[in-house]
Design a protein around this motif. Structure first.
Motif, PDB file in Angstrom:
ATOM      1  N   GLU A 184     -31.955 -34.357  39.485  1.00 41.54           N
ATOM      2  CA  GLU A 184     -32.699 -33.529  40.433  1.00 41.54           C
ATOM      3  C   GLU A 184     -31.798 -32.602  41.248  1.00 41.54           C
ATOM      4  OE1 GLU A 184     -32.868 -36.859  40.062  1.00 41.54           O
ATOM      5  OE2 GLU A 184     -33.110 -37.878  42.003  1.00 41.54           O
ATOM      6  N   ASP A 185     -30.490 -32.721  41.101  1.00 40.90           N
ATOM      7  CA  ASP A 185     -29.572 -31.774  41.734  1.00 40.90           C
ATOM      8  C   ASP A 185     -29.407 -30.501  40.904  1.00 40.90           C
ATOM      9  OD1 ASP A 185     -27.529 -34.577  42.654  1.00 40.90           O
ATOM     10  OD2 ASP A 185     -28.898 -33.448  43.956  1.00 40.90           O
ATOM     11  N   THR A 186     -29.981 -30.491  39.709  1.00 42.05           N
ATOM     12  CA  THR A 186     -29.901 -29.313  38.852  1.00 42.05           C
ATOM     13  C   THR A 186     -30.544 -28.119  39.535  1.00 42.05           C
ATOM     14  OG1 THR A 186     -29.879 -30.602  36.804  1.00 42.05           O
ATOM     15  CG2 THR A 186     -30.646 -28.319  36.655  1.00 42.05           C
ATOM     16  N   ALA A 187     -29.783 -27.024  39.669  1.00 43.42           N
ATOM     17  CA  ALA A 187     -30.274 -25.830  40.361  1.00 43.42           C
ATOM     18  C   ALA A 187     -29.204 -24.750  40.310  1.00 43.42           C
ATOM     19  CB  ALA A 187     -30.609 -26.153  41.816  1.00 43.42           C
ATOM     20  N   ILE A 188     -29.583 -23.561  40.727  1.00 41.50           N
ATOM     21  CA  ILE A 188     -28.601 -22.526  41.017  1.00 41.50           C
ATOM     22  C   ILE A 188     -28.199 -22.704  42.479  1.00 41.50           C
ATOM     23  CG2 ILE A 188     -28.122 -20.069  41.162  1.00 41.50           C
ATOM     24  CD1 ILE A 188     -30.264 -19.641  39.030  1.00 41.50           C
ATOM     25  N   TYR A 189     -26.928 -22.801  42.735  1.00 44.76           N
ATOM     26  CA  TYR A 189     -26.405 -23.017  44.081  1.00 44.76           C
ATOM     27  C   TYR A 189     -25.876 -21.702  44.639  1.00 44.76           C
ATOM     28  CZ  TYR A 189     -26.931 -28.032  43.721  1.00 44.76           C
ATOM     29  OH  TYR A 189     -27.460 -29.301  43.621  1.00 44.76           O
ATOM     30  N   TYR A 190     -26.290 -21.399  45.850  1.00 48.98           N
ATOM     31  CA  TYR A 190     -25.905 -20.174  46.525  1.00 48.98           C
ATOM     32  C   TYR A 190     -25.159 -20.492  47.816  1.00 48.98           C
ATOM     33  CZ  TYR A 190     -29.535 -17.997  43.599  1.00 48.98           C
ATOM     34  OH  TYR A 190     -30.309 -17.566  42.556  1.00 48.98           O
ATOM     35  N   CYS A 191     -24.127 -19.706  48.101  1.00 48.94           N
ATOM     36  CA  CYS A 191     -23.518 -19.764  49.423  1.00 48.94           C
ATOM     37  C   CYS A 191     -24.016 -18.571  50.228  1.00 48.94           C
ATOM     38  CB  CYS A 191     -21.998 -19.776  49.336  1.00 48.94           C
ATOM     39  SG  CYS A 191     -21.271 -18.476  48.337  1.00 48.94           S
ATOM     40  N   ALA A 192     -24.070 -18.744  51.527  1.00 44.02           N
ATOM     41  CA  ALA A 192     -24.621 -17.724  52.403  1.00 44.02           C
ATOM     42  C   ALA A 192     -23.899 -17.759  53.743  1.00 44.02           C
ATOM     43  CB  ALA A 192     -26.115 -17.947  52.595  1.00 44.02           C
ATOM     44  N   GLY A 193     -23.992 -16.646  54.463  1.00 49.63           N
ATOM     45  CA  GLY A 193     -23.331 -16.599  55.757  1.00 49.63           C
ATOM     46  C   GLY A 193     -23.996 -15.651  56.725  1.00 49.63           C
ATOM     47  N   ARG A 194     -23.567 -15.802  57.975  1.00 51.79           N
ATOM     48  CA  ARG A 194     -24.051 -14.920  59.034  1.00 51.79           C
ATOM     49  C   ARG A 194     -22.967 -14.836  60.095  1.00 51.79           C
ATOM     50  NH1 ARG A 194     -29.699 -14.427  62.000  1.00 51.79           N
ATOM     51  NH2 ARG A 194     -29.040 -13.325  63.872  1.00 51.79           N
ATOM     52  N   ASN A 195     -22.720 -13.641  60.560  1.00 53.51           N
ATOM     53  CA  ASN A 195     -21.723 -13.439  61.616  1.00 53.51           C
ATOM     54  C   ASN A 195     -22.191 -14.138  62.887  1.00 53.51           C
ATOM     55  OD1 ASN A 195     -19.514 -12.500  62.981  1.00 53.51           O
ATOM     56  ND2 ASN A 195     -20.418 -10.516  63.451  1.00 53.51           N
ATOM     57  N   GLY A 196     -21.340 -14.986  63.432  1.00 50.42           N
ATOM     58  CA  GLY A 196     -21.687 -15.685  64.655  1.00 50.42           C
ATOM     59  C   GLY A 196     -22.337 -17.023  64.380  1.00 50.42           C
ATOM     60  N   ARG A 197     -22.793 -17.627  65.461  1.00 50.91           N
ATOM     61  CA  ARG A 197     -23.324 -18.983  65.362  1.00 50.91           C
ATOM     62  C   ARG A 197     -24.834 -18.979  65.200  1.00 50.91           C
ATOM     63  NH1 ARG A 197     -23.168 -23.854  69.836  1.00 50.91           N
ATOM     64  NH2 ARG A 197     -22.831 -25.572  68.358  1.00 50.91           N
ATOM     65  N   ILE A 198     -25.314 -19.824  64.308  1.00 53.87           N
ATOM     66  CA  ILE A 198     -26.743 -20.068  64.147  1.00 53.87           C
ATOM     67  C   ILE A 198     -27.065 -21.355  64.906  1.00 53.87           C
ATOM     68  CG2 ILE A 198     -28.596 -20.573  62.510  1.00 53.87           C
ATOM     69  CD1 ILE A 198     -26.934 -19.112  60.374  1.00 53.87           C
ATOM     70  N   ILE A 199     -28.126 -21.317  65.693  1.00 55.66           N
ATOM     71  CA  ILE A 199     -28.485 -22.526  66.438  1.00 55.66           C
ATOM     72  C   ILE A 199     -28.807 -23.643  65.456  1.00 55.66           C
ATOM     73  CG2 ILE A 199     -29.281 -21.248  68.444  1.00 55.66           C
ATOM     74  CD1 ILE A 199     -32.155 -21.744  67.513  1.00 55.66           C
ATOM     75  N   THR A 200     -28.538 -24.865  65.862  1.00 56.99           N
ATOM     76  CA  THR A 200     -28.657 -26.014  64.972  1.00 56.99           C
ATOM     77  C   THR A 200     -30.011 -26.084  64.287  1.00 56.99           C
ATOM     78  OG1 THR A 200     -27.088 -27.231  66.338  1.00 56.99           O
ATOM     79  CG2 THR A 200     -28.464 -28.511  64.829  1.00 56.99           C
ATOM     80  N   SER A 201     -31.066 -25.843  65.040  1.00 64.60           N
ATOM     81  CA  SER A 201     -32.413 -25.969  64.480  1.00 64.60           C
ATOM     82  C   SER A 201     -32.707 -24.931  63.408  1.00 64.60           C
ATOM     83  CB  SER A 201     -33.451 -25.869  65.599  1.00 64.60           C
ATOM     84  OG  SER A 201     -33.362 -24.625  66.247  1.00 64.60           O
ATOM     85  N   ALA A 202     -31.913 -23.876  63.348  1.00 64.33           N
ATOM     86  CA  ALA A 202     -32.154 -22.804  62.370  1.00 64.33           C
ATOM     87  C   ALA A 202     -31.157 -22.819  61.213  1.00 64.33           C
ATOM     88  CB  ALA A 202     -32.112 -21.448  63.067  1.00 64.33           C
ATOM     89  N   MET A 203     -30.234 -23.744  61.217  1.00 63.93           N
ATOM     90  CA  MET A 203     -29.183 -23.749  60.198  1.00 63.93           C
ATOM     91  C   MET A 203     -29.736 -24.003  58.797  1.00 63.93           C
ATOM     92  SD  MET A 203     -26.191 -25.797  62.225  1.00 63.93           S
ATOM     93  CE  MET A 203     -24.964 -25.735  60.946  1.00 63.93           C
ATOM     94  N   SER A 204     -30.857 -24.671  58.711  1.00 63.45           N
ATOM     95  CA  SER A 204     -31.424 -25.017  57.406  1.00 63.45           C
ATOM     96  C   SER A 204     -32.385 -23.966  56.867  1.00 63.45           C
ATOM     97  CB  SER A 204     -32.137 -26.363  57.499  1.00 63.45           C
ATOM     98  OG  SER A 204     -33.197 -26.289  58.433  1.00 63.45           O
ATOM     99  N   ARG A 205     -32.564 -22.892  57.586  1.00 59.66           N
ATOM    100  CA  ARG A 205     -33.511 -21.852  57.166  1.00 59.66           C
ATOM    101  C   ARG A 205     -32.779 -20.721  56.455  1.00 59.66           C
ATOM    102  NH1 ARG A 205     -36.430 -21.194  63.015  1.00 59.66           N
ATOM    103  NH2 ARG A 205     -36.965 -23.386  63.325  1.00 59.66           N
ATOM    104  N   ALA A 206     -33.218 -20.386  55.261  1.00 62.14           N
ATOM    105  CA  ALA A 206     -32.574 -19.331  54.485  1.00 62.14           C
ATOM    106  C   ALA A 206     -32.603 -17.992  55.231  1.00 62.14           C
ATOM    107  CB  ALA A 206     -33.258 -19.188  53.130  1.00 62.14           C
ATOM    108  N   GLU A 207     -33.654 -17.733  55.968  1.00 65.34           N
ATOM    109  CA  GLU A 207     -33.776 -16.449  56.678  1.00 65.34           C
ATOM    110  C   GLU A 207     -32.789 -16.308  57.828  1.00 65.34           C
ATOM    111  OE1 GLU A 207     -36.160 -18.700  56.205  1.00 65.34           O
ATOM    112  OE2 GLU A 207     -37.357 -19.048  58.018  1.00 65.34           O
ATOM    113  N   SER A 208     -32.102 -17.397  58.183  1.00 70.60           N
ATOM    114  CA  SER A 208     -31.093 -17.310  59.243  1.00 70.60           C
ATOM    115  C   SER A 208     -29.806 -16.647  58.763  1.00 70.60           C
ATOM    116  CB  SER A 208     -30.766 -18.711  59.766  1.00 70.60           C
ATOM    117  OG  SER A 208     -31.904 -19.318  60.347  1.00 70.60           O
TER     118      SER A 208
END
Length: 126
Positions: A88-112
């Protein structure tokens, strides 16, 4: 910033892989960074993230204890060490980033996240 993910491949269940995500253009040492994965027909799923201020990491429950995210500032590179892999770990894995800090509650959201790598395919056979 451009991200280039690598390290994916085919592995048997129970095996290990280490993904890399190299950043080009500027340093990402002060950026919030994350790993996501996606399978066909499903939305992008959060895997792990790292806080740029204190280096703390956060993981999805499904990978906690099996995956470890780290960063090497000297190499401007992120890593995702994956052990005890499951089909079930089979997938395409993506890395992502954003300049600055993302609040903890939003770290799991792709749109962050504002910039993404191209993805690397991980296939775990049973």
């Amino acid at each position: 910033v451009q991200l280039q993910a690598s390290g994916g491949g085919l592995v048997q269940a129970g095996g290990s892989l280490k993904l890399s995500c190299a950043a080009f253009g500027r340093t990402i040492s002060r950026d919030s960074m994350g790993w996501f994965r996606q399978t066909a027909g499903k939305e992008r799923e959060f895997v792990a993230a790292i806080d740029p201020w204190n280096g703390s990491t956060r993981y999805a429950d499904s990978v906690k204890g099996r995956f470890t995210m780290s960063r090497d500032s000297a190499k401007n590179t992120l890593y995702l060490q994956m052990v005890s892999l499951k089909p079930e770990d089979t997938a395409i894995y993506y890395c992502a980033g954003r300049n600055g800090r993302i609040i903890t509650s939003a770290m799991s959201r792709a749109e962050s996240y504002s910039y993404w790598g191209q993805g690397t395919l991980v296939t775990v056979s049973s």
